[in-house]
Design a protein around this motif. Structure first.
Motif, short mmCIF file in Angstrom:
data_model
loop_
_atom_site.label_atom_id
_atom_site.label_comp_id
_atom_site.label_asym_id
_atom_site.label_seq_id
_atom_site.Cartn_x
_atom_site.Cartn_y
_atom_site.Cartn_z
N SER A 106 0.83 -1.20 0.00
CA SER A 106 0.00 0.00 0.00
C SER A 106 0.87 1.25 0.00
CB SER A 106 -0.90 0.01 1.24
OG SER A 106 -0.10 0.14 2.41
N ASN A 107 0.25 2.39 -0.28
CA ASN A 107 0.99 3.65 -0.24
C ASN A 107 1.56 3.91 1.16
OD1 ASN A 107 0.52 4.28 -2.94
ND2 ASN A 107 -1.40 5.33 -2.49
N ALA A 108 0.78 3.58 2.19
CA ALA A 108 1.24 3.81 3.57
C ALA A 108 2.45 2.94 3.90
CB ALA A 108 0.10 3.53 4.55
N LEU A 109 2.40 1.65 3.51
CA LEU A 109 3.53 0.76 3.78
C LEU A 109 4.74 1.17 2.95
CD1 LEU A 109 4.71 -1.64 5.22
CD2 LEU A 109 3.67 -3.15 3.53
N TYR A 110 4.50 1.59 1.71
CA TYR A 110 5.59 2.08 0.86
C TYR A 110 6.33 3.23 1.57
CZ TYR A 110 7.86 4.41 -3.14
OH TYR A 110 8.76 5.01 -4.00
N ASP A 111 5.58 4.20 2.06
CA ASP A 111 6.20 5.34 2.74
C ASP A 111 6.96 4.91 3.98
OD1 ASP A 111 5.15 7.05 0.83
OD2 ASP A 111 3.36 7.54 2.01
N SER A 112 6.41 3.92 4.69
CA SER A 112 7.06 3.43 5.90
C SER A 112 8.38 2.70 5.57
CB SER A 112 6.12 2.49 6.65
OG SER A 112 6.75 1.89 7.76
N LEU A 113 8.36 1.88 4.51
CA LEU A 113 9.55 1.12 4.13
C LEU A 113 10.70 2.00 3.66
CD1 LEU A 113 7.86 -1.91 2.32
CD2 LEU A 113 9.17 -2.01 4.44
N LEU A 114 10.37 3.19 3.18
CA LEU A 114 11.43 4.10 2.72
C LEU A 114 12.41 4.44 3.84
CD1 LEU A 114 9.48 6.61 0.43
CD2 LEU A 114 11.14 4.88 -0.28
N SER A 115 11.98 4.28 5.08
CA SER A 115 12.89 4.55 6.21
C SER A 115 14.02 3.54 6.27
CB SER A 115 12.10 4.53 7.53
OG SER A 115 11.58 3.23 7.78
N GLN A 116 13.88 2.41 5.54
CA GLN A 116 14.92 1.38 5.51
C GLN A 116 15.84 1.53 4.30
OE1 GLN A 116 13.14 -2.55 5.89
NE2 GLN A 116 11.50 -1.74 7.18
N ALA A 117 15.77 2.66 3.62
CA ALA A 117 16.57 2.87 2.41
C ALA A 117 18.06 2.72 2.70
CB ALA A 117 16.29 4.25 1.83
N ASP A 118 18.76 2.07 1.77
CA ASP A 118 20.21 1.88 1.88
C ASP A 118 20.89 3.25 1.75
OD1 ASP A 118 22.89 1.28 1.56
OD2 ASP A 118 22.52 -0.45 0.26
N PRO A 119 21.59 3.71 2.79
CA PRO A 119 22.21 5.04 2.74
C PRO A 119 23.35 5.15 1.73
CG PRO A 119 22.92 3.87 4.71
CD PRO A 119 21.86 3.03 4.08
N TYR A 120 23.85 4.01 1.24
CA TYR A 120 24.96 4.01 0.30
C TYR A 120 24.50 4.00 -1.16
CZ TYR A 120 27.66 2.88 4.46
OH TYR A 120 28.23 2.91 5.71
N ARG A 121 23.19 4.09 -1.35
CA ARG A 121 22.67 4.05 -2.72
C ARG A 121 21.66 5.15 -2.97
NH1 ARG A 121 24.35 -1.13 -1.91
NH2 ARG A 121 25.24 -2.11 -3.77
N HIS A 122 21.77 5.75 -4.16
CA HIS A 122 20.79 6.73 -4.61
C HIS A 122 19.48 6.03 -4.96
CE1 HIS A 122 23.50 10.20 -5.15
NE2 HIS A 122 24.39 9.36 -5.68
N THR A 123 18.41 6.79 -4.93
CA THR A 123 17.17 6.33 -5.54
C THR A 123 17.29 6.49 -7.05
OG1 THR A 123 15.78 6.84 -3.63
CG2 THR A 123 14.70 6.81 -5.78
N ILE A 124 16.89 5.49 -7.79
CA ILE A 124 16.94 5.54 -9.25
C ILE A 124 15.58 5.97 -9.78
CG2 ILE A 124 16.97 4.06 -11.32
CD1 ILE A 124 19.32 2.61 -10.18
N THR A 125 15.59 6.94 -10.69
CA THR A 125 14.36 7.35 -11.37
C THR A 125 14.58 7.21 -12.88
OG1 THR A 125 15.06 9.66 -11.31
CG2 THR A 125 13.58 8.93 -9.57
N LYS A 126 13.56 6.70 -13.55
CA LYS A 126 13.69 6.51 -14.99
C LYS A 126 12.32 6.47 -15.64
CE LYS A 126 14.29 1.51 -14.15
NZ LYS A 126 15.21 0.35 -14.30
#
Length: 367
Positions: free
Chosen positions: A282-302
């Motif tokens: 869900s959108n809510a879980l998506y937003d929550s999981l972003l807190s676990q983003a790998d700090p050594y990697r950029h977000t990729i947009t394409k």
């Protein structure tokens, strides 16, 4: 009780090999200990019972299509109840699914029908764990195209008929474009290769380890106008994970307004095999999981443009932000012994197949 029952759609354009593939699927997975349930193609049942999908009578067509959707959903629900009662692992394979119906009418009628049935496009897409689209033989395998398996088929074996079949093939792909696990199965020089790809994709959905294979990838330039494509914007974030795993969070927005969030985990086992699990979030879980983003990697947009060319499926990714200017063409399901049917509007700059530097996971690394 078997709780985790996968429901898979087998679809495609005219003369795609669906019937043969379904027989192969039943035989293969039954021999592996699965109870395989199959949902018959509802429009064919209706045709045999007197429905005319080519009628000029709009009210007749409307009621027939509404009934087609209602029976499709009822059959799926009843077979799911049956599958829940058996002890062995089960899989339900649908000979076409609910969204196929939408490819044969305008958007307004489809919205009316789904509303009356009490559902929506997004809900219908979410009913299935995977969608396998077999490309019509009319696109890239014309010598194998036949109308003998379907006496109702208007896409006759002539130039106009082949054109209609190709157009219908693309409309069906587009109808399913919002599904997170849509896989397009190419035509091949050897039909067994097409069938084996179906078995491989279903095995992956069932969580069975698969050999690690390399899709063929190229850095390219677009040199001319492109045909109609399925366009989407992708935001891809990698999450902190164990050393032998890759965890990805992807948000994909299509130009037709569909959106889907998918959490994917790839885990390497036995050195040369991989288990991949996907789940829609869900959108809510998506937003929550972003807190676990790998700090050594950029977000990729394409930006992604997907299309079929001469029976082969391609994804053209134009990268943005820190990777601005990079354009990668990826083939889907073309074996190492087959030639790639490069479109005339694509200029290949470099073959990067198997080059780990161009894996998205590594492209995301902060330099």
């Amino acid at each position: 009780m078997n709780k985790d029952i996968k429901k898979i759609v087998l679809t495609g354009g005219p003369c795609a090999g669906k019937t043969t593939a379904l027989v192969k699927v039943i035989d293969h997975f039954s021999s592996m200990g699965f109870k395989v349930f199959t949902i018959p193609e509802v429009p064919t049942l209706f045709l045999q019972a007197g429905m005319d999908y080519l009628t000029k009578n709009r009210n007749f067509f409307y009621e027939g299509e509404k009934a087609t959707l209602e029976i499709q959903l009822a059959l799926e629900d009843k077979f799911m109840k049956m599958a829940e009662q058996v002890n062995e692992p089960s899989v339900i394979v649908c000979d076409r699914g609910a969204m196929d119906i939408s490819a044969y009418m305008d958007a307004t009628m489809w919205e009316d029908i789904t509303g009356l049935v009490g559902t929506s496009t997004q809900q219908l897409i979410g009913r299935y764990d995977a969608v396998l689209h077999l490309v019509s033989a009319a696109d890239g395998a014309e010598e194998f195209y036949t109308t003998s398996s379907n006496a109702q088929r208007l896409e006759q074996k002539n130039e106009e008929g082949l054109r209609v079949a190709r157009e219908l093939d693309k409309r069906v792909v587009n109808a399913w474009s919002g599904h997170p696990h849509l896989r397009v199965i190419n035509n091949h020089q050897d039909f067994d290769t097409k069938l084996n790809r179906v078995l491989m994709e279903i095995s992956a959905v069932l969580g069975l380890p698969q050999p690690i294979t390399e899709e063929r990838k190229y850095i390219v330039e677009v040199t001319g106008s492109m045909p109609a494509t399925i366009d989407s914007d992708i935001t891809q974030t990698y999450l902190v994970a164990d050393p032998d795993s890759e965890v990805r969070l992807r948000r994909r927005n299509w130009s037709n307004g569909k959106r889907v969030n998918v959490h994917t985990m790839k885990k390497t086992v036995e050195g040369n095999k991989q288990v991949e699990t996907e789940r829609q979030v869900s959108n809510a879980l998506y937003d929550s999981l972003l807190s676990q983003a790998d700090p050594y990697r950029h977000t990729i947009t394409k930006k992604r443009r997907s299309f079929i060319w001469k029976g082969q499926y391609f994804e053209l990714d134009t990268y943005l932000n820190q990777l601005q200017g990079l354009v990668i063409l990826e083939t889907k399901g073309i074996t190492s012994t087959e030639d790639v049917n490069f479109p005339p509007f694509i200029k290949v700059v470099s073959d990067i197949t198997g080059d780990r530097n161009y894996y998205n996971y590594n492209l995301a690394l902060r330099k």
